[in-house]
Design an enzyme around this catalytic site. Structure first.
Site, mmCIF file in Angstrom:
data_model
loop_
_atom_site.group_PDB
_atom_site.id
_atom_site.type_symbol
_atom_site.label_atom_id
_atom_site.label_comp_id
_atom_site.label_asym_id
_atom_site.label_seq_id
_atom_site.Cartn_x
_atom_site.Cartn_y
_atom_site.Cartn_z
ATOM 1 N N GLY A 19 43.729 -14.232 -16.699
ATOM 2 C CA GLY A 19 43.837 -12.944 -17.375
ATOM 3 C C GLY A 19 45.292 -12.575 -17.578
ATOM 4 O O GLY A 19 46.178 -13.145 -16.940
ATOM 5 N N CYS A 72 43.830 -19.375 -12.103
ATOM 6 C CA CYS A 72 45.017 -18.638 -12.521
ATOM 7 C C CYS A 72 44.974 -17.199 -11.978
ATOM 8 O O CYS A 72 45.068 -16.998 -10.777
ATOM 9 C CB CYS A 72 45.150 -18.694 -14.038
ATOM 10 S SG CYS A 72 46.784 -18.261 -14.607
ATOM 11 N N TYR A 73 44.769 -16.201 -12.829
ATOM 12 C CA TYR A 73 44.633 -14.827 -12.309
ATOM 13 C C TYR A 73 43.556 -14.787 -11.229
ATOM 14 O O TYR A 73 43.684 -14.078 -10.232
ATOM 15 C CB TYR A 73 44.257 -13.877 -13.444
ATOM 16 C CG TYR A 73 44.178 -12.400 -13.030
ATOM 17 C CD1 TYR A 73 45.279 -11.564 -13.177
ATOM 18 C CD2 TYR A 73 42.998 -11.863 -12.511
ATOM 19 C CE1 TYR A 73 45.208 -10.235 -12.798
ATOM 20 C CE2 TYR A 73 42.927 -10.530 -12.132
ATOM 21 C CZ TYR A 73 44.030 -9.715 -12.282
ATOM 22 O OH TYR A 73 43.963 -8.401 -11.910
ATOM 23 N N HIS A 107 44.654 -24.470 -15.523
ATOM 24 C CA HIS A 107 43.421 -24.221 -16.290
ATOM 25 C C HIS A 107 42.619 -25.508 -16.481
ATOM 26 O O HIS A 107 42.981 -26.335 -17.324
ATOM 27 C CB HIS A 107 43.774 -23.637 -17.663
ATOM 28 C CG HIS A 107 44.253 -22.233 -17.588
ATOM 29 N ND1 HIS A 107 43.411 -21.148 -17.620
ATOM 30 C CD2 HIS A 107 45.507 -21.725 -17.441
ATOM 31 C CE1 HIS A 107 44.104 -20.037 -17.509
ATOM 32 N NE2 HIS A 107 45.386 -20.352 -17.394
ATOM 33 N N GLU A 147 39.733 -25.732 -17.799
ATOM 34 C CA GLU A 147 38.810 -25.599 -18.933
ATOM 35 C C GLU A 147 39.415 -26.043 -20.262
ATOM 36 O O GLU A 147 38.704 -26.186 -21.244
ATOM 37 C CB GLU A 147 38.301 -24.147 -19.027
ATOM 38 C CG GLU A 147 39.333 -23.093 -19.428
ATOM 39 C CD GLU A 147 40.175 -22.571 -18.269
ATOM 40 O OE1 GLU A 147 40.364 -23.300 -17.281
ATOM 41 O OE2 GLU A 147 40.686 -21.437 -18.363
ATOM 42 N N SER A 176 21.992 -14.931 -45.736
ATOM 43 C CA SER A 176 23.084 -15.054 -46.690
ATOM 44 C C SER A 176 23.203 -16.474 -47.212
ATOM 45 O O SER A 176 23.949 -16.734 -48.144
ATOM 46 C CB SER A 176 24.394 -14.676 -45.996
ATOM 47 O OG SER A 176 24.663 -15.630 -44.972
ATOM 48 N N GLY A 196 24.333 -18.667 -45.130
ATOM 49 C CA GLY A 196 25.245 -19.208 -44.131
ATOM 50 C C GLY A 196 24.473 -19.796 -42.950
ATOM 51 O O GLY A 196 23.262 -19.608 -42.831
ATOM 52 N N VAL A 197 25.203 -20.516 -42.090
ATOM 53 C CA VAL A 197 24.561 -21.208 -40.983
ATOM 54 C C VAL A 197 23.844 -20.238 -40.037
ATOM 55 O O VAL A 197 22.675 -20.438 -39.697
ATOM 56 C CB VAL A 197 25.601 -21.980 -40.121
ATOM 57 C CG1 VAL A 197 24.898 -22.933 -39.179
ATOM 58 C CG2 VAL A 197 26.583 -22.709 -40.989
ATOM 59 N N ASP A 198 24.551 -19.190 -39.618
ATOM 60 C CA ASP A 198 23.994 -18.327 -38.570
ATOM 61 C C ASP A 198 22.699 -17.645 -39.003
ATOM 62 O O ASP A 198 21.702 -17.689 -38.290
ATOM 63 C CB ASP A 198 25.016 -17.264 -38.144
ATOM 64 C CG ASP A 198 26.335 -17.888 -37.736
ATOM 65 O OD1 ASP A 198 26.352 -19.111 -37.488
ATOM 66 O OD2 ASP A 198 27.346 -17.162 -37.693
ATOM 67 N N THR A 235 20.700 -18.425 -41.394
ATOM 68 C CA THR A 235 19.622 -19.377 -41.695
ATOM 69 C C THR A 235 18.996 -19.927 -40.414
ATOM 70 O O THR A 235 17.776 -20.031 -40.304
ATOM 71 C CB THR A 235 20.133 -20.545 -42.564
ATOM 72 O OG1 THR A 235 20.906 -20.008 -43.635
ATOM 73 C CG2 THR A 235 18.992 -21.355 -43.133
ATOM 74 N N LYS A 254 29.247 -21.393 -31.883
ATOM 75 C CA LYS A 254 29.033 -21.903 -33.242
ATOM 76 C C LYS A 254 28.519 -23.349 -33.253
ATOM 77 O O LYS A 254 27.569 -23.669 -33.966
ATOM 78 C CB LYS A 254 30.352 -21.831 -34.017
ATOM 79 C CG LYS A 254 30.202 -22.104 -35.495
ATOM 80 C CD LYS A 254 29.718 -20.870 -36.199
ATOM 81 C CE LYS A 254 29.579 -21.061 -37.672
ATOM 82 N NZ LYS A 254 29.234 -19.788 -38.329
#
Ligand code: XMP
Length: 526
Positions: free
Chosen positions: A50, A77-78, A171, A173, A226, A228-230, A232, A382
């Protein structure tokens, strides 16, 4: 489930992401989450990085109950400083910020409790890691032991002598820590004993069951699509769950891409069997956009507000028809394709004042309809949505589609949007995208389009002098759409596209290529 508590680091969501890649289910919640309010018990907790310093008066702190749960905790980290602060309040501002690659030396401890070495089990003694911090520990809290060091950070890793509590300064990740995933696996799977059974197939089954339970035997759902992917993928999932009790609406705002409305109709109705209403509101939108010449935000507002009105009118019609039908109850649900990053954005702990942004959604804007919002993609990133789309049988072309802004081609026509300008911009865009696909570059490029500039230039076409418009091509590569770089096409490709546009699109005599990165440019031109 592993609980990730987010202290606002730019990398926080990656922790969740990496765990899911290990098939471990993980949820991220704001660092201020009260653990007594959770309806489930995590198998382990990760405290993220953070931007704060733990010793600031207004710094966020983890609910102390986390240390009483008896589950393993990993502070990153934080998060490491937060653990040290909880036990000993001994964190100092470092003399210099440390940012970038560092070489870690792992320390092993024969003779100590087995869990002490478990975090680095199977990893080499020398590791490349990614650092990004300003503060450091002045000394270890009592009962902790050092498990890793770097030249700059003598306490780059620590473990509690008797409890499974760990802190690391780097980190794991990010991909710049090449063995970071192994470390997260050691923590989640070996130390926390989290299950590794999270898969997309399981997600689909669970989500379908959840939707059915939520909506009930008769309930009906409406949602805007629309192309779009999401939207649909969300629609395809609803269709799987409740069949014809899901109603999709496509609003044709007159500024969609060439043939787009027909294509969406084809995909949704023919391929996916979804019940779809297409509302052609082109004239209404273009009428309202008339005369708006140099105010892109006004274009966005007009299109956004008109969309809500049109969608609401249609929703009311569908609702009225459904109420009269003998088979079903009234529509009471609104589908939204919200993704996990939007959810994180709206629940995140932002700044010392802990303000929580309310999530923007159409649901609240539909007056007097009292629709409850259903968000089947709210746990997914995504790329997971793409994976889900593939699982639900969507064509690869659709699954990998470039994003397309809500205000559509209107913000790619600089100056006034008229039917004639839409025709030119659309046609040029169509050619550009067709050539990108033909060259096999579509997936390499993150977003590409043709924009129409509000100027005229002189050219010679045939034997005549012409004075006509200029198309600007834009194509960018980006991973997050926050920064982007223009795509380095080769000359032959640009030559071909330029020749086709000038020859095939009436009203264009010149083509230019936008070589501005973001920042300072934005991806869209308006
Ligand atoms: P910019 O132009 O800000 O774009 O670099 C970043 C990403 O956001 C998209 N974008 C929009 N999407 N409504 C949308 O739905 C908008 O008003 C809008 N403006 C930009 C843009 O296409 C790119 O993917």
């Amino acid at each position: 489930t592993i609980l990730v508590l987010d202290f606002g680091s730019q990398y926080s969501h990656l922790i969740t992401r990496r765990l899911r890649e290990l098939n471990v289910y993980s949820e991220m919640l704001p660092c201020t989450q009260k653990l007594s309010e959770l309806s489930w018990k995590p198998k382990g907790i990760i405290l993220s990085g953070g931007p704060y310093s733990v010793y600031w008066d207004d710094a966020p702190h983890v609910d102390p109950a986390a240390f009483e749960l008896g589950v393993p905790i990993l502070g990153i980290c934080y998060g490491l400083q937060e653990i040290a602060w909880h036990f000993a309040k001994n964190v100092l501002a470092g003399e210099k910020r440390e940012y970038g690659h560092a070489y870690l030396k792992v320390e092993r401890h024969t003779g100590k409790a087995a869990h002490v070495d478990a975090l680095f089990a199977g990893l080499e003694d020398d590791m490349e890691v990614w650092m990004s911090h300003g503060d450091k520990l002045s000394n270890l809290p009592s009962d902790f032991t050092t498990i890793a060091t770097t030249t700059n950070a003598p306490f780059a890793g620590m473990a509690h002598e008797t409890k499974p509590l760990y802190g690391i300064q780097f980190h794991p990740e990010v991909t710049h820590t090449p063995k970071g995933v192994q470390l997260l696996k050691n923590f989640a799977v070996d130390i926390c004993k989290a299950k590794t059974d999270w898969t997309m197939g399981k997600f689909v089954d669970q989500e379908i069951a959840r939707i059915r339970a939520l909506v009930g035997e008769k309930g009906q759902v409406i949602g805007a699509v629309s192309g779009g992917v999401d939207s649909t993928v969300a629609a395809a999932l609803m269709k799987e769950a409740i069949g014809d009790r899901f109603h999709a609406v496509l609003v044709d705002n007159g500024v969609l891409r060439m043939n787009e409305a027909e294509q969406v109709k084809e995909t949704l109705t023919k391929h996916l069997g979804i019940q779809l209403t297409v509302v052609d509101a082109s004239e209404r939108f273009l009428g309202l956009l008339k005369g708006v010449t140099d105010d892109p935000e006004k274009k966005r507002k007009i299109i956004g507000n008109t969309f809500i009105h049109v969608f609401q009118e249609e929703a009311k019609k569908i609702q009225a028809a459904a109420a009269g039908s003998p088979k079903a109850g009234e529509i009471e649900w609104l589908l939204q394709g919200t993704l996990y990053p939007d959810v994180i954005e709206s629940i995140s702990f932002k700044g010392p004042s802990a303000t929580i942004k309310t999530h923007h959604n159409v649901g609240g804007l539909l007056e007097g309809m009292h629709l409850k919002v259903i968000e089947p993609l709210r746990e997914l990133f995504k790329d997971e949505v793409r994976e889900l789309g593939t699982k639900l049988g969507l064509a690869e072309e659709l699954v990998w589609r470039h994003p397309f802004p809500g205000p559509g081609i209107a913000i790619r026509i600089l100056g006034e949007v008229t039917a004639e300008q839409v025709r030119i911009a659309r046609h040029a865009d169509y050619i550009f995208i067709e050539e990108i696909r033909a060259a096999g570059l579509y997936r390499k490029i993150s977003q590409a389009f043709a924009a129409l500039l509000p100027v005229k230039a002189v050219g010679v076409m045939g034997d005549k002098r012409v004075h006509s418009q200029v198309i600007a091509l834009r194509a960018v590569e980006t991973s997050d759409f926050m920064t982007a770089d223009w795509y380095p096409f080769d000359g032959a490709f640009l030559k071909k596209v330029s020749r086709r546009i000038v020859n095939e699109v009436d009203g264009v005599c010149r083509v230019v290529y936008d070589i501005t990165s973001k920042p300072p440019g934005t991806i869209e031109m308006e």
